[in-house]
Design a protein around this motif. Structure first.
Motif, PDB file in Angstrom:
ATOM      1  N   THR A  10      29.932  50.009  35.250  1.00 31.89           N
ATOM      2  CA  THR A  10      28.478  49.872  35.262  1.00 31.89           C
ATOM      3  C   THR A  10      28.032  48.585  35.925  1.00 31.89           C
ATOM      4  O   THR A  10      26.882  48.201  35.826  1.00 31.89           O
ATOM      5  CB  THR A  10      27.932  49.904  33.823  1.00 31.89           C
ATOM      6  N   LEU A  11      28.961  47.905  36.587  1.00 27.94           N
ATOM      7  CA  LEU A  11      28.595  46.626  37.180  1.00 27.94           C
ATOM      8  C   LEU A  11      27.472  46.776  38.193  1.00 27.94           C
ATOM      9  O   LEU A  11      26.715  45.846  38.436  1.00 27.94           O
ATOM     10  CB  LEU A  11      29.814  45.971  37.842  1.00 27.94           C
ATOM     11  N   TYR A  43      25.793  38.137  29.621  1.00 33.76           N
ATOM     12  CA  TYR A  43      27.216  38.470  29.594  1.00 33.76           C
ATOM     13  C   TYR A  43      28.003  37.486  30.460  1.00 33.76           C
ATOM     14  O   TYR A  43      27.730  37.351  31.651  1.00 33.76           O
ATOM     15  CB  TYR A  43      27.438  39.891  30.095  1.00 33.76           C
ATOM     16  N   ALA A  51      34.619  43.749  36.305  1.00 33.13           N
ATOM     17  CA  ALA A  51      33.985  44.288  35.107  1.00 33.13           C
ATOM     18  C   ALA A  51      34.901  45.310  34.452  1.00 33.13           C
ATOM     19  O   ALA A  51      35.634  46.025  35.128  1.00 33.13           O
ATOM     20  CB  ALA A  51      32.667  44.948  35.470  1.00 33.13           C
ATOM     21  N   SER A  52      34.819  45.359  33.144  1.00 32.40           N
ATOM     22  CA  SER A  52      35.671  46.287  32.393  1.00 32.40           C
ATOM     23  C   SER A  52      35.122  47.710  32.425  1.00 32.40           C
ATOM     24  O   SER A  52      35.842  48.660  32.138  1.00 32.40           O
ATOM     25  CB  SER A  52      35.795  45.823  30.951  1.00 32.40           C
ATOM     26  N   GLN A  53      33.854  47.846  32.752  1.00 27.91           N
ATOM     27  CA  GLN A  53      33.227  49.167  32.756  1.00 27.91           C
ATOM     28  C   GLN A  53      32.660  49.462  34.139  1.00 27.91           C
ATOM     29  O   GLN A  53      32.365  48.558  34.916  1.00 27.91           O
ATOM     30  CB  GLN A  53      32.094  49.215  31.722  1.00 27.91           C
ATOM     31  N   VAL A  94      28.739  44.598  28.949  1.00 32.08           N
ATOM     32  CA  VAL A  94      29.774  44.614  29.968  1.00 32.08           C
ATOM     33  C   VAL A  94      30.656  43.383  29.795  1.00 32.08           C
ATOM     34  O   VAL A  94      30.159  42.305  29.486  1.00 32.08           O
ATOM     35  CB  VAL A  94      29.162  44.667  31.381  1.00 32.08           C
ATOM     36  N   GLN A  95      31.952  43.570  29.944  1.00 33.11           N
ATOM     37  CA  GLN A  95      32.890  42.458  29.861  1.00 33.11           C
ATOM     38  C   GLN A  95      33.307  42.059  31.271  1.00 33.11           C
ATOM     39  O   GLN A  95      33.632  42.909  32.094  1.00 33.11           O
ATOM     40  CB  GLN A  95      34.112  42.846  29.041  1.00 33.11           C
ATOM     41  N   ARG A 128      21.091  42.451  33.454  1.00 30.52           N
ATOM     42  CA  ARG A 128      20.470  43.674  33.938  1.00 30.52           C
ATOM     43  C   ARG A 128      19.234  43.312  34.746  1.00 30.52           C
ATOM     44  O   ARG A 128      18.128  43.239  34.246  1.00 30.52           O
ATOM     45  CB  ARG A 128      20.106  44.585  32.769  1.00 30.52           C
ATOM     46  N   TYR A 181      24.073  45.500  37.257  1.00 29.06           N
ATOM     47  CA  TYR A 181      23.921  44.104  36.890  1.00 29.06           C
ATOM     48  C   TYR A 181      23.847  43.173  38.087  1.00 29.06           C
ATOM     49  O   TYR A 181      24.641  43.282  39.024  1.00 29.06           O
ATOM     50  CB  TYR A 181      25.100  43.658  36.015  1.00 29.06           C
ATOM     51  N   ASN A 187      33.803  47.726  41.092  1.00 30.71           N
ATOM     52  CA  ASN A 187      33.288  46.971  39.943  1.00 30.71           C
ATOM     53  C   ASN A 187      33.636  45.494  40.019  1.00 30.71           C
ATOM     54  O   ASN A 187      33.988  44.866  39.009  1.00 30.71           O
ATOM     55  CB  ASN A 187      33.833  47.544  38.623  1.00 30.71           C
TER      56      ASN A 187
END
Length: 123
Positions: free
Chosen positions: A27-28, A112, A23-25, A1-2, A99, A31, A76
């Protein structure tokens, strides 16, 4: 993740800033996110962390009662609301993700890292 931190700036002592970690995705939500800061000539130090669910938080003693970490997983984004800022809060603030569902204060837990944002507090 960025991750990308933003929201820093120059503020007078006693002022406030809201830092964001985006977050760029999408999926934050998986995390845990920590905020760390580093002032010139000093070691990086833990500021605050929040679990992936947002149900648990942790703070450094130096910011308890003044800073609040929160997250909006739908956006995100993790936020760090900084109030009653002091000159000693001046530093580059970084957000980091790992994670985990625990708000760890140890930097090595977070693989990250985002680019930092400068916070400068004038007296």
């Amino acid at each position: 993740v960025q991750l990308q931190a933003s929201g820093g700036g120059l503020v007078q002592a006693g002022g406030s800033l809201r830092l964001s970690c985006a977050a760029s995705q999408r999926t934050l939500s998986l995390y845990a996110v920590g905020w760390f800061r580093q002032a010139p000539g000093k070691e990086r130090e833990f500021v605050a962390a929040i679990s992936s669910s947002g149900g648990s938080t942790a703070y450094a003693d130096s910011v308890k009662g003044r800073f609040t970490i929160s997250r909006d997983n739908a956006k995100n984004t993790v936020y760090l609301q900084t109030n009653s800022l002091k000159p000693e809060d001046t530093a580059v603030y970084h957000c980091a993700g790992g994670r985990s569902n625990a708000p760890y204060s140890t930097a090595t837990v977070y693989p990250y890292w985002g680019q930092g944002t400068q916070v400068t507090v004038s007296s």
